[in-house]
Enzyme design. Structure first.
Site, PDB file in Angstrom:
ATOM      1  N   CYS A   4      -0.100 -20.581  30.385  1.00  0.00           N
ATOM      2  CA  CYS A   4      -1.034 -21.277  31.139  1.00  0.00           C
ATOM      3  C   CYS A   4      -2.463 -20.567  31.157  1.00  0.00           C
ATOM      4  O   CYS A   4      -3.589 -21.256  30.996  1.00  0.00           O
ATOM      5  CB  CYS A   4      -0.762 -21.433  32.810  1.00  0.00           C
ATOM      6  SG  CYS A   4      -0.597 -19.633  33.516  1.00  0.00           S
TER       7      CYS A   4
ATOM      8  N   LYS B 251       4.365  -8.211  -6.907  1.00  0.00           N
ATOM      9  CA  LYS B 251       3.869  -6.829  -6.724  1.00  0.00           C
ATOM     10  C   LYS B 251       4.948  -5.845  -7.140  1.00  0.00           C
ATOM     11  O   LYS B 251       4.559  -4.748  -7.757  1.00  0.00           O
ATOM     12  CB  LYS B 251       3.816  -6.440  -5.280  1.00  0.00           C
ATOM     13  CG  LYS B 251       2.595  -7.279  -4.456  1.00  0.00           C
ATOM     14  CD  LYS B 251       2.832  -6.668  -2.962  1.00  0.00           C
ATOM     15  CE  LYS B 251       1.250  -7.231  -2.465  1.00  0.00           C
ATOM     16  NZ  LYS B 251       1.331  -6.727  -0.896  1.00  0.00           N
TER      17      LYS B 251
ATOM     18  N   ALA C 195       0.781  -1.219  -0.030  1.00  0.00           N
ATOM     19  CA  ALA C 195       0.112  -0.040   0.130  1.00  0.00           C
ATOM     20  C   ALA C 195       0.905   1.349  -0.034  1.00  0.00           C
ATOM     21  O   ALA C 195       0.766   2.328  -0.690  1.00  0.00           O
ATOM     22  CB  ALA C 195      -0.913   0.046   1.251  1.00  0.00           C
TER      23      ALA C 195
ATOM     24  N   ASP D 246       6.242  -3.556   6.124  1.00  0.00           N
ATOM     25  CA  ASP D 246       5.217  -3.646   6.816  1.00  0.00           C
ATOM     26  C   ASP D 246       5.737  -4.416   8.332  1.00  0.00           C
ATOM     27  O   ASP D 246       4.649  -5.032   8.966  1.00  0.00           O
ATOM     28  CB  ASP D 246       3.910  -4.747   6.410  1.00  0.00           C
ATOM     29  CG  ASP D 246       4.573  -5.933   5.705  1.00  0.00           C
ATOM     30  OD1 ASP D 246       5.755  -6.025   6.108  1.00  0.00           O
ATOM     31  OD2 ASP D 246       3.657  -6.567   5.084  1.00  0.00           O
TER      32      ASP D 246
ATOM     33  N   ASP E 252      10.287  -6.180  -3.688  1.00  0.00           N
ATOM     34  CA  ASP E 252       9.210  -6.736  -2.936  1.00  0.00           C
ATOM     35  C   ASP E 252       9.013  -8.109  -3.312  1.00  0.00           C
ATOM     36  O   ASP E 252       9.187  -8.516  -4.323  1.00  0.00           O
ATOM     37  CB  ASP E 252       7.836  -6.161  -2.963  1.00  0.00           C
ATOM     38  CG  ASP E 252       6.727  -6.548  -2.017  1.00  0.00           C
ATOM     39  OD1 ASP E 252       6.609  -7.558  -1.748  1.00  0.00           O
ATOM     40  OD2 ASP E 252       6.313  -5.520  -1.484  1.00  0.00           O
TER      41      ASP E 252
END
Length: 1090
Positions: free
Chosen positions: A666, A562, A512, A610, A538
Site C-alpha cells: 500500500c 564469459k 569480476a 553474485d 558461467d
C-alpha cells in the site's frame, strides 16, 4: 569526448634518454602535446567552486567550513567531458559523477612494474584516470612471471615498462599510457597528481617524498612494497588534505514524528526505519509544519542519538509548536588531514592501521623489519637468499641494531622466527599479495585524486605467515629450478608448488571475481600440472558494463560467453593451465553435468558468484561431498571473504543475513514517502504494461480455449484482473497508429498523475482521520497533489515520448522520425481529448500494510469473468489470425531503448505528486535496475585474500586458528580479520559429529540391515524417509513387511525416486532415539547401492 572504443591501437610510448625527453604518441591521440600537463585547481581561478564543498555558511556555528578554508589540493580538474555511463555504470554507483570527472583528469605515475605495480596500474586504468605513466629501469626476468599477469616468457629481457604498455592499453583505450625507462628525477614528479613507488630505497623515497610534500600544490605520494608474505603501504597526501566524503555512504535521513518546545529540544522520528545518526552529526531540517524556524537550512548539531530519536543543541521553547511533517537529513562534513612526510613518519609513525587483532603487536615489528631489509639491500646490493640462514641472521642483526637505536620506542620482542620468514621471502613478489595490495593502493590513488573516501593514515603493515606450509622445510626446498614459479617456490618450497599444480579446482562464476581468480591461480600455477584441472562455469555473456572491472574481457568480446573468453585469456597468462570452460548454471537442474563423480574428484571450490541462492546451493554440495569452499563477495568499496573448511569451520549457510526490508504494497502504490518507493512502483508498472500484459494477450491468442478455461477454473480476482487487462489491450486501448500510442501515453499520464491522486485525496481529504481519531495524513504519509499536464514541461513531454514509443513497439507500429521532435510531438499531444475526471464515492484504496495484493475478491467474480470472456471472443474475431504483441523485457544497460526514460519519467512524476525530491536517469537506473555498486579495487583485494587462504587449503595441514575470514571497507579504510567459526558439535555415547559428517552404508543394504546398523550405535530408528516420502515408520504395522526389501528398491517404489546411471547412492533421513527415548539428531545417511 572520451573515446568510446577500448581497442589497443592507441598505444602510447615514451622513449626517454638522459640527453632528451621525447613523447611519442600514435596519431590516434590528438592532444599529444598536453598529455602530461597538470590539471589542478588554482587559487586564482573559479574552478575552485567545482571542487569545494560548502557545508555551512552560517556565521554563528563553530564548525562552519567555508570555501576559503578548504585547502587547495592536487585534485584533477573536474570540468572533464562526458562519462561513458554504459561502461562505468557500476563504478559510478560507487563514486558518483564528480569523483569520476576528477579521476578522468588525473595523471598518475606508477614506478616499479613488477607484480604489485602491474596490479595497481591495471586497477587505475580500469577506473579511467586520464593517464598512467609506467616507470621501470629493469628488465623482465623469469622470476617476475610468478606475480605479473602482463608478462610472458617471450618478454624476458625486455624493459618491464615497455613490455607492459600494449596489454595494459587494451584494458581502456581512453587512458593515455606512457613509459619512462631511465632514472627518475624528482622534478619530473610535478607532472602528476599522484605518484606510486613499489620498488624504491628508503633514502630515495624520502628524497622524492620531501619534494612531493613541499610542492605547491602537494603531490600525493604512496610507497608500497610486497615482500613474500609481508606487505606495507605508506601514504602522504600533503600537509593539508581535505576529504570531501569520508565514507561514501548516502546522507542518513529520518521522517519526523514530533519535536518538543524545550532546551534542548527532543526530536522523535517515525519507527519506519532506524536512524543511523551519531552524536556530533550535523543535520538540516525541511518541510517542518508549525516549528518553521527549523526550515532555515542551517546545519545543527545533534546529541543523545537513539534508534528513533535525538536531542538538538538548540532552545526551541519560543519556536512555533510542531504540527506535522518534516524530514531531517545528515550533512556530511569535510575532514582535514595533516600528513607527515616520510622523513618524520618513519621515526614517529603514530597509530598503525590494524588488520588482525590477534596480531596487535605485529605492525611495529614489521615497521622495523622493512627498515632492516632496506638497510640490508643498500649494504649488500641484493636481497637475502631464500633458505640462507646466514642472510636471515644478518637481517636479524641489522634489525636488532636499528631497534636498539630507537631508545624508549624500541620493539620489546623482535621475533627472530618471524624475521627469518621475512628474510627468506624478501625477494619474492607473490601474486595474491600483489592482488591484495594492488586493490588497496589503487583505492588510495583514487582518494588522492578525488578527495572521495578517507585515506590510509599513514602506515599499513600486513603479513600472512600462516599461509606457509605447516611442516618445516629443508633449505634445498627453496632453491630456484629455472621455472616461472621460482619466486613462489622461494617462499613455499617445491612440495607445495607440486600440490598447487596437481589441484582439481572448480571456479563457479566468471564475472569480476572470476576474472581476478583466474588470473591469480594461473600465475600461482594452480591446475597447471599433469594431474591438475581447472573447471570454470558461467552461463552469462559479456556486456559493455562488464569491461570496467572484468579485466579479462575486451570490447570485441561483447556478446560472447564469459567463461570461454576468460578461460582463453587465463591460458594466455599461463599456457600450462589445464582449463575447461562450461556455460552451465550450477544448480539442481545441472546435476547430470556436475554429478557425484565430478564433485568427489575436486580438491577445492572457489565461489565467484553474485547471488545468495547460488552460493547456498554450492555450499550444500561442498558440505555433502566434504570439499573446501572459498567464498567471497563485494559491494562497492566493501568486500568479505569466508573460508568453509571441512570439519574445521561452519558452512556458508550456517549464518544468514536478515532479509532486506520490503516496503508494504500500500505504501508503494498509494503512500510513497521516498524515491525508492516511486521507482519500485515505476518498474512494476513498466513490467505490467509492457511485458506482462502483452504476454497475457499472446497466451490468450495462442490458445484461446485453454486460456479461458484456466481463467474460468481459477475464478478469482487475479483471473478477473488478467482478463480485464487483456480485453483493455485488445479493445479500448488497442493501438493501430503512432497517434494512438501518443493518445494512450497522454491518457496514462492523466490517469497516473492526476486522476488517481484526485481519487485518493477525495477518499482521504487532507483533514481525514483514522478510526482512532489520529490524522490520516501523518508521518510517514505525504499528502499528494495532482499534476496538470503541460506540453511546455520537458519532463511531461519526455514521459509521453518514451511511453508512446514503447507502446508502439509492443504493437509493432513503426515510430515516425518526428516523434523525437519536441515541437511536433507537443502538437500531436495537443490533439488528444482528455475526458473530465469524476471521483467515485465507493473507490476502495488499500491502506493495510500487511496486504499482499491490490486485487479484491468479489462475490460476482465468476459472472464478471464469463462476461469478459464473451467480450474477448468478439474482439478476437476482429483481429488478424497471426496478430501477436511484442512483450518488452526491461533492460537497464541500453540507453537507446527508452526503458529507463519511461521508468525515470514514471518515478519522477509520482515523486512530484508527493513532493519527493526527483532523481536523474542514472540514479534511477541504480535503484530501479537494482545495480550492485562495483569497483575493481575491492574485487582485486578480495581475491588476493582468498588465494592466501588457498595456499593453506592445498597444503592440507593447517588448523582452524591459521585460517582467516575478512571484512574490509576500502573507503574507511577498515580491515577486520578473524578466525572462522567452528561447526556445532553433536554427541552421543562415544561418538560426535557435525554438519560436515555424512554416515555411509555400503553394500546395497535392506531396510533391516540399515536399522540393525544403527542399533549397533545405540540408536533406535523409528522413521526413515527419502525426499518427502516415508519409507518406514515403526507405528505402521504394514511397514514391517518392507524390512527385507532393499532400501534402493523401496525408494524407487514408494518415493518414486529416479536414479540415473551416474548416481551410485541415495540419501535417507533417519529419525532416531536413544535407549532413554531421547531424540538424537543424526547426520544424513547415504546408502550406496552400486
Amino acid at each position: 569526448m572520451l573515446p568510446r572504443k577500448r581497442a589497443s591501437e592507441g598505444v602510447v610510448v615514451v622513449n626517454e634518454t638522459e640527453e632528451e625527453q621525447t613523447l611519442n604518441i600514435s596519431s590516434d591521440n590528438d592532444n599529444a602535446s598536453s598529455v602530461i600537463k597538470k590539471h589542478r585547481i588554482s587559487e586564482s581561478t573559479p574552478a575552485e567552486t567545482n571542487n569545494a564543498v560548502i557545508l555551512d555558511d552560517s556565521s554563528n556555528h563553530s564548525t562552519s567550513t567555508t570555501l576559503a578554508e578548504i585547502p587547495i589540493m592536487a585534485l584533477g580538474d573536474s570540468n572533464q567531458t562526458d562519462i561513458d555511463e554504459d561502461l562505468h555504470s557500476r563504478q559510478l554507483a560507487v563514486y558518483g559523477r564528480e569523483t569520476m570527472r576528477r579521476l578522468f583528469a588525473s595523471n598518475i605515475l606508477v614506478s616499479g612494474i613488477q607484480g604489485l605495480g602491474a596490479e595497481i596500474a591495471k586497477n587505475l586504468i580500469l577506473a579511467g584516470v586520464k593517464s598512467v605513466t609506467l616507470h621501470d629501469e629493469g628488465t623482465v626476468e623469469l622470476w617476475d612471471l610468478s606475480s605479473n599477469f602482463i608478462f610472458s616468457e617471450n618478454d624476458v629481457g625486455k624493459n618491464r615498462a615497455l613490455a607492459s604498455v600494449q596489454k595494459l592499453q587494451e584494458l581502456n583505450n581512453a587512458v593515455i599510457i606512457s613509459t619512462l625507462t631511465t632514472k627518475l628525477t624528482k622534478e619530473r614528479l610535478s607532472d602528476f597528481q599522484a605518484v606510486v613507488f613499489t620498488d624504491i630505497s628508503l633514502d630515495k623515497a624520502i628524497e622524492f617524498n620531501d619534494y612531493c610534500h613541499n610542492h605547491q600544490p602537494p603531490i600525493s605520494f604512496i610507497k608500497a612494497e610486497v615482500r613474500g608474505l609481508f606487505g606495507s603501504v605508506f601514504c602522504d597526501f600533503g600537509p593539508e588534505f581535505t576529504v570531501f566524503d569520508v565514507d561514501g555512504e548516502e546522507p542518513r535521513t529520518g521522517i519526523i514524528a514530533s519535536i518538543s518546545n524545550d532546551n534542548p529540544a527532543l526530536v522523535s522520528c517515525v519507527d519506519d526505519e532506524r536512524l543511523e545518526f551519531q552524536d556530533g552529526d550535523l543535520v538540516v531540517f525541511s518541510e517542518v509544519h508549525g516549528m518553521t524556524q527549523l526550515n532555515d537550512g542551517k546545519p545543527r548539531k545533534i546529541k543523545n542519538a537513539r534508534p528513533y530519536s535525538f536531542t538538538l543543541e538548540e532552545d526551541t521553547t519560543n519556536y512555533g509548536t510542531y504540527v506535522k511533517g518534516g524530514i531531517v537529513t545528515q550533512v556530511k562534513q569535510p575532514k582535514l588531514l595533516n600528513f607527515k612526510p616520510l622523513r618524520e613518519a618513519i621515526k614517529d609513525p603514530g597509530d598503525f592501521l590494524l588488520s588482525d587483532f590477534s596480531k596487535f603487536d605485529r605492525p611495529p615489528l614489521l615497521h622495523l623489519a622493512f627498515q632492516a631489509l632496506d638497510k640490508f639491500v643498500s649494504e649488500l646490493g641484493r636481497f637475502p637468499v631464500a633458505g640462507s640462514e646466514e642472510d636471515a641472521q644478518k637481517l636479524i642483526s641489522v634489525a636488532t641494531s636499528i631497534n636498539d637505536s630507537f631508545g624508549d620506542g624500541k620493539v620489546e620482542d623482535i621475533n627472530p622466527k618471524l624475521l627469518r620468514h621475512f628474510a627468506f621471502g624478501a625477494r619474492a613478489v607473490l601474486n595474491p599479495m600483489a592482488a591484495m595490495f594492488g586493490g588497496i593502493v589503487g583505492q588510495e590513488v583514487v582518494k588522492a585524486c578525488s578527495g572521495k573516501f578517507h585515506p590510509l593514515f599513514q602506515f599499513f603493515y600486513f603479513d600472512s605467515v600462516e599461509s606457509l606450509p605447516t611442516e618445516p622445510l629443508d633449505s634445498s626446498e627453496f632453491k630456484p629450478i629455472n621455472s616461472r614459479y621460482d619466486a613462489q617456490i622461494s617462499v613455499f618450497g617445491a612440495k607445495l608448488q607440486k600440490k598447487l599444480e596437481d589441484t582439481k579446482l572448480f571456479i563457479v562464476g566468471s564475472g569480476a571475481l572470476g576474472c581476478e581468480f583466474l588470473k591469480n591461480v594461473a600465475l600461482m600455477g594452480v591446475s597447471c600440472g599433469d594431474q591438475g584441472k581447472l573447471t570454470i562455469t558461467d552461463d552469462d555473456v559479456i556486456e559493455k558494463s562488464n569491461l570496467s572491472r572484468q579485466f579479462l574481457f575486451r570490447d570485441w568480446n561483447i556478446g560472447q560467453a564469459k567463461s570461454t573468453v576468460a578461460a582463453s585469456a587465463a591460458s594466455s597468462i599461463n599456457p600450462c593451465l589445464n582449463i575447461e570452460a562450461l556455460q552451465n548454471r550450477v544448480g539442481p537442474e545441472t546435476e547430470n553435468v556436475f554429478d557425484d563423480n565430478f564433485w568427489e574428484n575436486l580438491s577445492v571450490v572457489i565461489n565467484a558468484l553474485d547471488n545468495v541462492n547460488a552460493r547456498l546451493y554450492v555450499d550444500q554440495r561442498c558440505l555433502y561431498f566434504q570439499k573446501p569452499l572459498l567464498e567471497s563477495g563485494t559491494l562497492g568499496a566493501k568486500c568479505n571473504t569466508q573460508m568453509v573448511i571441512p570439519h574445521l569451520t561452519e558452512n556458508y549457510g550456517a549464518s544468514r543475513d536478515p532479509p532486506e526490508k520490503q516496503a508494504p504494497m500500500c505504501t508503494v502504490h498509494s503512500f510513497p514517502h521516498n524515491i525508492d518507493h516511486c521507482l519500485t512502483w515505476a518498474r512494476s508498472e513498466f513490467e505490467g504494461l509492457l511485458e506482462k500484459t502483452p504476454a497475457e494477450v499472446n497466451a490468450y491468442l495462442s490458445n484461446p480455449a485453454e486460456y479461458t478455461t484456466a481463467m474460468t477454473n481459477a475464478g478469482d480476482a487475479q483471473a478477473r484482473d488478467n482478463l480485464e487487462r487483456v480485453l483493455e489491450c485488445l479493445d479500448r486501448e488497442k493501438c493501430e497508429t503512432f497517434q494512438d500510442c501518443i493518445t494512450w501515453a497522454r491518457l496514462k499520464f492523466e490517469d497516473y498523475f492526476s486522476n488517481r491522486v484526485k481519487q485518493l485525496i477525495y477518499t482521504f481529504p487532507e483533514d481525514a482521520a483514522t478510526s482512532t481519531g489520529a490524522p490520516f495524513w501523518s508521518a510517514p504519509k505525504r499528502f499528494p497533489h495532482p499534476l496538470q499536464f503541460s506540453a511546455a514541461d520537458p519532463s511531461h513531454l519526455h514521459f509521453v515520448m518514451a511511453a508512446s514509443m514503447l507502446r508502439a513497439e509492443t504493437f509493432g507500429i513503426p515510430v515516425p522520425g518526428w516523434a523525437k521532435n519536441p515541437k511536433l510531438l507537443a502538437e500531436a499531444v495537443d490533439k488528444v481529448i482528455v475526458p473530465e475526471f469524476q471521483p467515485k464515492n465507493d473507490a476502495r484504496i488499500v491502506t493495510d500494510e500487511k496486504a499482499t495484493t491490490l486485487s479484491t475478491a468479489s462475490v460476482d467474480d465468476a459472472a464478471v469473468i464469463n462476461d469478459l470472456i464473451m467480450k474477448l471472443e468478439q474482439c478476437r474475431k476482429n483481429l488478424p489470425p497471426e496478430f501477436r504483441m511484442k512483450p518488452i523485457q526491461f533492460e537497464k544497460d541500453d540507453d537507446t531503448n527508452y526503458h529507463m526514460d519511461m521508468i525515470a519519467g514514471l518515478a519522477n512524476m509520482r515523486a512530484r505528486n508527493y513532493s519527493i525530491p526527483e532523481v536523474d536517469k542514472l540514479k534511477a537506473k541504480f535503484i530501479a535496475g537494482r545495480i550492485i555498486p562495483a569497483i575493481a579495487t575491492s574485487t582485486a583485494m578480495a581475491t588476493g585474500l582468498v588465494c592466501l587462504e588457498l595456499y593453506k587449503v592445498l597444503d592440507g595441514g593447517h588448523k582452524l586458528e591459521d585460517y582467516r575470514n575478512t571484512f574490509a571497507n576500502l573507503a574507511l579504510p577498515l580491515f577486520s580479520m578473524a578466525e572462522p567459526v567452528p561447526p556445532k558439535v553433536m554427541k552421543h555415547r562415544d561418538m560426535s559429529w557435525t554438519v560436515w559428517d555424512r554416515w555411509i552404508l555400503k553394500g546395497n543394504p535392506t531396510l533391516r540391515d540399515l536399522i540393525e546398523w544403527l542399533k549397533q550405535k545405540g540408536l533406535n530408528a523409528y522413521s526413515i524417509s527419502c525426499g518427502s516420502c516415508l519409507l518406514f515408520n515403526s507405528m505402521f504395522p504394514r511397514h514391517r513387511e518392507r524390512m527385507d526389501k532393499k532400501v534402493v528398491d523401496l525408494a524407487r517404489e514408494v518415493a518414486k525416486v529416479e536414479l540415473p546411471p551416474y548416481r551410485r547412492h541415495l540419501d535417507v533421513v533417519v529419525a532416531c532415539e536413544d535407549d532413554e527415548d531421547n531424540d538424537i539428531d543424526i547426520p544424513l545417511v547415504s546408502i550406496y547401492f552400486r
